[in-house]
Design an enzyme around this catalytic site. Structure first.
Site, short mmCIF file in Angstrom:
data_model
loop_
_atom_site.label_atom_id
_atom_site.label_comp_id
_atom_site.label_asym_id
_atom_site.label_seq_id
_atom_site.Cartn_x
_atom_site.Cartn_y
_atom_site.Cartn_z
N LYS A 52 0.90 -1.19 0.01
CA LYS A 52 -0.09 -0.09 -0.14
C LYS A 52 1.05 1.23 0.14
O LYS A 52 0.52 2.32 -0.60
CB LYS A 52 -0.93 -0.02 1.27
CG LYS A 52 -1.97 -1.26 1.30
CD LYS A 52 -2.68 -1.09 2.67
CE LYS A 52 -3.50 -2.36 2.68
NZ LYS A 52 -4.16 -2.64 3.95
N GLN A 96 -3.62 -1.14 10.54
CA GLN A 96 -3.64 -2.33 9.80
C GLN A 96 -4.17 -3.66 10.88
O GLN A 96 -3.46 -3.74 12.21
CB GLN A 96 -2.15 -2.85 9.33
CG GLN A 96 -2.22 -4.03 8.43
CD GLN A 96 -2.91 -4.10 7.25
OE1 GLN A 96 -3.24 -3.06 6.53
NE2 GLN A 96 -3.42 -5.24 6.90
N ASP A 119 -10.44 3.62 5.86
CA ASP A 119 -10.52 1.97 5.84
C ASP A 119 -12.08 1.79 6.20
O ASP A 119 -12.58 0.53 5.64
CB ASP A 119 -9.93 1.41 7.05
CG ASP A 119 -8.94 0.49 6.74
OD1 ASP A 119 -8.77 0.14 5.78
OD2 ASP A 119 -7.91 -0.02 7.68
N1 GUN Z 1 -6.47 -6.52 7.18
C1 GUN Z 1 -6.98 -7.25 6.23
N2 GUN Z 1 -7.71 -6.38 5.51
C2 GUN Z 1 -7.54 -4.84 5.92
C3 GUN Z 1 -8.10 -4.01 5.49
O1 GUN Z 1 -8.69 -3.65 4.60
N3 GUN Z 1 -7.79 -2.76 6.34
C4 GUN Z 1 -6.90 -3.04 7.37
N4 GUN Z 1 -6.69 -1.85 8.13
N5 GUN Z 1 -6.44 -4.11 7.91
C5 GUN Z 1 -6.86 -5.06 7.05
#
Ligand code: GUN
Length: 295
Positions: A52, A96, A119
């Site tokens: 990302k 995350q 998110d």
């Molecule tokens: N862990 C797995 N998918 C995601 C996501 O879309 N966002 C975040 N912050 N953590 C994740």
């Protein structure tokens, strides 16, 4: 047989659009900024955050990653979020998942300012999604799947949509998105989970089957109606003695068996994953546009 839904190519279209919006912001002196917060050293999280962050840089979004030790307390994480919420150069904040067990994820997600919650996990954004209020942010993976369906010309109106998995990140918000009374939604949604009786019978009714329960290779050919659209969200590491490190990644769908039966199907990798990142970038640019009074 090419019935693949090419997530990489569709994500690339989104990136082009996002890059143009970043350029327009920069012309007005605004540099979109995204902060990643990772707690501990979960190997998958390291990979995801790295991907990302690299995509942010490619699109001209300034990104900063905070890596905190596993021993970080909830109070310490909340203090960091408070600081980021107040930083005008930070437009998006992503904590995350998964977080260490001693940190309550709901407390953390509620502490991200809703207008920086790219998110889409803050209760205000979850509520807006349920209400069909489009001023909020939607979780990246389900929003990316809807975009995949739209750009692949797969109609959802009146379709039987069966979702496997009721997680907060994919299953539940996916159901909320596709049952909305709105264009590119209007599905008849069934949300299956670990207590569902006879999951296979639900799957066989699906025009669109979305597998997001995290069970390796769960969806088999005899669970798919011929011609159905199959979306595989799963990322599961399973033992594989033939592989270099003794493991390999597989989805929730037995791709080799299901592809010949499906009308359209996402490859995995190369299906849903790139779309998740593309929507995150889109959400971040939108957060910056809103902060600049443009949206
Ligand atoms: N862990 C797995 N998918 C995601 C996501 O879309 N966002 C975040 N912050 N953590 C994740």
């Amino acid at each position: 047989m090419n019935n693949l839904i090419d997530g990489r190519a569709i994500a690339e279209q989104l990136h082009q659009e996002t890059a143009a919006r970043v350029a327009a912001l920069k012309a007005r002196g605004v540099q979109p900024g995204l902060v990643f917060v990772r707690v501990g050293e979960d190997p998958a999280s390291r990979v995801y955050v790295g991907m990302k962050a690299r995509m942010s840089e490619r699109l001209g979004i300034r990104s900063v990653t905070h890596v905190l030790p596993e021993s970080t307390t909830e109070a310490e994480l909340l203090a960091l979020l408070e600081r980021l919420n107040g930083d005008a150069e930070v437009h998006g904040i992503l904590v995350q998942a998964p977080l260490p067990k001693h940190i309550r994820h709901q407390v953390i997600y509620a502490a991200v300012a809703p207008h920086k919650d790219v998110d889409g996990f803050h209760p205000v954004n979850v509520g807006k999604l349920m209400l069909g209020d489009t001023t909020g942010f939607r979780p990246c993976t389900p929003a990316g799947i809807q975009e995949l369906l739209i750009r692949s010309h797969i109609p959802t109106d009146g379709a039987e949509v069966v979702i496997l998995g009721r997680g907060e990140i994919v299953g539940k918000p996916m159901a909320a998105i596709l049952c909305q009374k709105a264009p590119h939604a209007n599905g008849t949604v069934t949300l299956c989970h670990s207590r569902t009786r006879d999951i296979a019978s639900h799957c066989r009714r699906a025009d669109i089957l979305i597998a997001a329960m995290g069970v390796p290779l769960f969806v088999k050919a005899d669970m798919v109606k011929p011609g159905a659209v199959v979306i595989d969200v799963g990322v599961n590491r399973i033992p594989d003695p033939a592989a270099k490190d003794g493991t390999r990644l597989v989805g929730d769908v037995d791709f080799a068996a299901v592809q010949p039966v499906a009308g359209r199907i996402t490859p995995n990798p190369g299906g849903v994953g790139p779309m998740t990142i593309a929507v995150l970038m889109q959400n971040t640019v939108r957060a910056a546009e809103m902060a600049a009074g443009l949206k």
